[in-house]
Design a protein around this motif. Structure first.
Motif: not given
Length: 97
Positions: A53-58, A60-69, A82-86
């Motif tokens: 569960x992310x703090x923001x939708x996937x 969102x720029x912060x979530x995108x940066x996290x997913x790239x990491x 929504x905010x859940x990522x698989x």
């Protein structure tokens, strides 16, 4: 060949365990939408799955940066709702945390 399973989970840990059991049977998650799982056939136990569960939708720029990491570490973003990522990672015998 694609397989569609309609199923509802309220406990993400049980859902995560089920996804890993499906991977053990050779069915790899390729997409998710509300209570609809799409699987593709693959090798048995090819991937290990995690749900987060992310703090923001996937999107969102912060979530995108996290997913790239995560991608840099070999983790693939399979789907989001929504905010859940698989997420999944190739099985290597090492824990996926």
């Amino acid at each position: 060949m694609k397989h569609i399973v309609r199923k509802a989970y309220w406990d993400y840990e049980k859902e995560e365990n089920w996804l890993n059991e499906m991977s053990g049977k050779g069915l790899q998650l390729s997409n998710y939408s509300w209570c609809k799982y799409t699987f593709s056939e693959g090798e048995r136990g090819e991937y290990i799955y995690r749900i987060e569960l992310l703090d923001h939708y996937a999107s969102h720029p912060e979530s995108q940066a996290y997913l790239r990491f995560l991608e840099e570490g070999g983790v693939e973003h399979v789907a989001s709702y929504q905010r859940w990522v698989y997420l999944r990672k190739k099985s290597s015998g090492e824990p996926f945390e």
